[in-house]
Design a protein around this motif. Structure first.
Motif, mmCIF file in Angstrom:
data_model
loop_
_atom_site.group_PDB
_atom_site.id
_atom_site.type_symbol
_atom_site.label_atom_id
_atom_site.label_comp_id
_atom_site.label_asym_id
_atom_site.label_seq_id
_atom_site.Cartn_x
_atom_site.Cartn_y
_atom_site.Cartn_z
ATOM 1 N N PRO A 175 2.723 -78.478 7.804
ATOM 2 C CA PRO A 175 2.507 -77.027 7.717
ATOM 3 C C PRO A 175 3.627 -76.236 8.380
ATOM 4 O O PRO A 175 4.274 -76.694 9.326
ATOM 5 C CB PRO A 175 1.179 -76.826 8.459
ATOM 6 N N ALA A 176 3.836 -75.029 7.869
ATOM 7 C CA ALA A 176 4.884 -74.168 8.412
ATOM 8 C C ALA A 176 4.692 -73.910 9.892
ATOM 9 O O ALA A 176 5.664 -73.780 10.641
ATOM 10 C CB ALA A 176 4.916 -72.848 7.638
ATOM 11 N N ALA A 232 17.429 -70.919 2.974
ATOM 12 C CA ALA A 232 17.152 -71.223 1.569
ATOM 13 C C ALA A 232 15.772 -71.854 1.414
ATOM 14 O O ALA A 232 14.987 -71.462 0.536
ATOM 15 C CB ALA A 232 18.234 -72.155 1.013
ATOM 16 N N VAL A 233 15.455 -72.816 2.271
ATOM 17 C CA VAL A 233 14.140 -73.450 2.217
ATOM 18 C C VAL A 233 13.052 -72.456 2.598
ATOM 19 O O VAL A 233 11.985 -72.404 1.972
ATOM 20 C CB VAL A 233 14.096 -74.682 3.150
ATOM 21 N N ALA A 234 13.318 -71.660 3.627
ATOM 22 C CA ALA A 234 12.326 -70.679 4.069
ATOM 23 C C ALA A 234 12.015 -69.679 2.967
ATOM 24 O O ALA A 234 10.853 -69.333 2.735
ATOM 25 C CB ALA A 234 12.826 -69.954 5.313
ATOM 26 N N GLU A 235 13.048 -69.196 2.290
ATOM 27 C CA GLU A 235 12.816 -68.232 1.210
ATOM 28 C C GLU A 235 12.051 -68.879 0.060
ATOM 29 O O GLU A 235 11.160 -68.266 -0.540
ATOM 30 C CB GLU A 235 14.154 -67.678 0.705
ATOM 31 N N ARG A 284 4.395 -65.576 -0.658
ATOM 32 C CA ARG A 284 4.084 -66.987 -0.446
ATOM 33 C C ARG A 284 3.801 -67.294 1.021
ATOM 34 O O ARG A 284 2.997 -68.189 1.328
ATOM 35 C CB ARG A 284 5.223 -67.859 -0.978
ATOM 36 N N GLY A 285 4.469 -66.569 1.926
ATOM 37 C CA GLY A 285 4.216 -66.794 3.348
ATOM 38 C C GLY A 285 2.787 -66.472 3.727
ATOM 39 O O GLY A 285 2.123 -67.239 4.437
ATOM 40 N N LEU A 286 2.290 -65.326 3.241
ATOM 41 C CA LEU A 286 0.912 -64.939 3.522
ATOM 42 C C LEU A 286 -0.059 -65.964 2.964
ATOM 43 O O LEU A 286 -1.017 -66.373 3.627
ATOM 44 C CB LEU A 286 0.628 -63.557 2.927
ATOM 45 N N GLU A 287 0.181 -66.418 1.737
ATOM 46 C CA GLU A 287 -0.712 -67.395 1.121
ATOM 47 C C GLU A 287 -0.696 -68.722 1.878
ATOM 48 O O GLU A 287 -1.745 -69.347 2.097
ATOM 49 C CB GLU A 287 -0.301 -67.610 -0.340
ATOM 50 N N SER A 346 7.461 -63.353 8.893
ATOM 51 C CA SER A 346 6.264 -64.056 8.421
ATOM 52 C C SER A 346 6.151 -65.428 9.067
ATOM 53 O O SER A 346 5.053 -65.973 9.221
ATOM 54 C CB SER A 346 6.288 -64.205 6.898
ATOM 55 N N ILE A 347 7.287 -65.997 9.489
ATOM 56 C CA ILE A 347 7.289 -67.307 10.119
ATOM 57 C C ILE A 347 6.885 -67.216 11.578
ATOM 58 O O ILE A 347 6.086 -68.010 12.076
ATOM 59 C CB ILE A 347 8.686 -67.961 9.999
#
Length: 266
Positions: free
Chosen positions: A94-95, A107-110, A117-120, A217-218
């Motif tokens: 998980p993030a 690049a991976v984070a985006e 997608r971050g919220l989801e 978001s991270i």
């Protein structure tokens, strides 16, 4: 809800002083939350020494612990409670358990967290705090420690001290009778400290072309993340009390001890 200025522990807070209905509050000096403790040094940090910590509950994954092991005060006891173990075992890291790696690779984070997608993703992580066996086992162990009069003062933490730690604080404050507004205020209050702790990584992230919104978001929290877990509790159990009793298996005696230890009349 008091932030504690520390030179060796990020995002250190005492849940004591949190207001409760009826002129009550959470007792100070017994229950603390923070980010990771790999730099904690009671010998050189008077703020940490003054806590008199006896127990530390670490919610991190094994990989996180291996990368940055906790440093404990002399005589301190460590309880490992890997909330995300089931998700890791299923092949999904998980993030919340790889903040630094995501901030190192825009690049991976985006790709993973850009747009909505971050919220989801984080909403899914928070729902798993309620549904997975490793999370239930971890929060059960945590609450049983809080109920033990020999365990405190107690500090609980993850990496940033915002997600796994934020849910633990939410459980305790709700059990003590804090209003939803008070619970959310404590949950959101960590944003400034987390952003400060991760500021160099966020700066590097944006310099490499990452979007500031993705970085936030991270490393930050928003009410929607917490709402996802609370909605899951309501859907499965109907109330926090039933989630703790039926989902986590906490006894009436343990709940009584938690309330007796942590609630003070003002």
């Amino acid at each position: 809800m008091n932030a504690i200025p520390s030179t060796t522990v990020a995002n250190l807070r005492d849940l004591g002083g949190t207001p409760l209905p009826g002129g009550r509050s959470v007792r100070s000096g017994l229950l603390f939350r923070s980010g990771q403790l790999d730099r904690m040094d009671a010998a050189s940090d008077p703020a940490v020494a003054a806590l008199g910590l006896r127990t530390v509950v670490d919610f991190r994954t094994r990989a996180e612990r291996d990368a940055r092991p906790d440093r404990l005060p002399e005589g301190g006891r460590l309880l490992l409670a890997d909330v995300l173990a089931d998700q890791v075992a299923s092949g999904r890291m998980p993030a919340a358990a790889r903040l630094r790696r995501l901030l190192a690779d825009p690049a991976v984070a985006e790709q993973e967290l850009g747009g909505d997608r971050g919220l989801e993703m984080f909403a899914g992580i928070y729902r798993a705090f309620v549904t997975t066996e490793s999370a239930r086992s971890s929060y059960r162990a945590f609450l049983n420690e809080v109920a033990d009069p020999d365990a405190g003062p107690l500090l609980f933490h993850c990496t940033a001290g915002k997600d796994r730690t934020g849910w633990a604080a939410t459980i305790v404050l709700t059990l003590l009778g804090a209003t939803p507004a008070t619970v959310e205020a404590e949950y959101m209050s960590v944003n400034a400290a987390v952003r400060e702790a991760f500021a160099p990584l966020v700066e590097g992230f944006t310099l490499q072309g990452g979007q500031p919104e993705t970085a936030l978001s991270i490393i930050g929290v928003v009410p929607d993340y917490l709402a996802a877990a609370l909605d899951e509790v309501d859907a499965r159990y109907g109330s926090m009390e039933k989630y703790v009793r039926e989902g986590l298996g906490i006894t009436s005696a343990a709940l009584r001890r938690i309330r007796e230890r942590l609630v003070v009349e003002d």
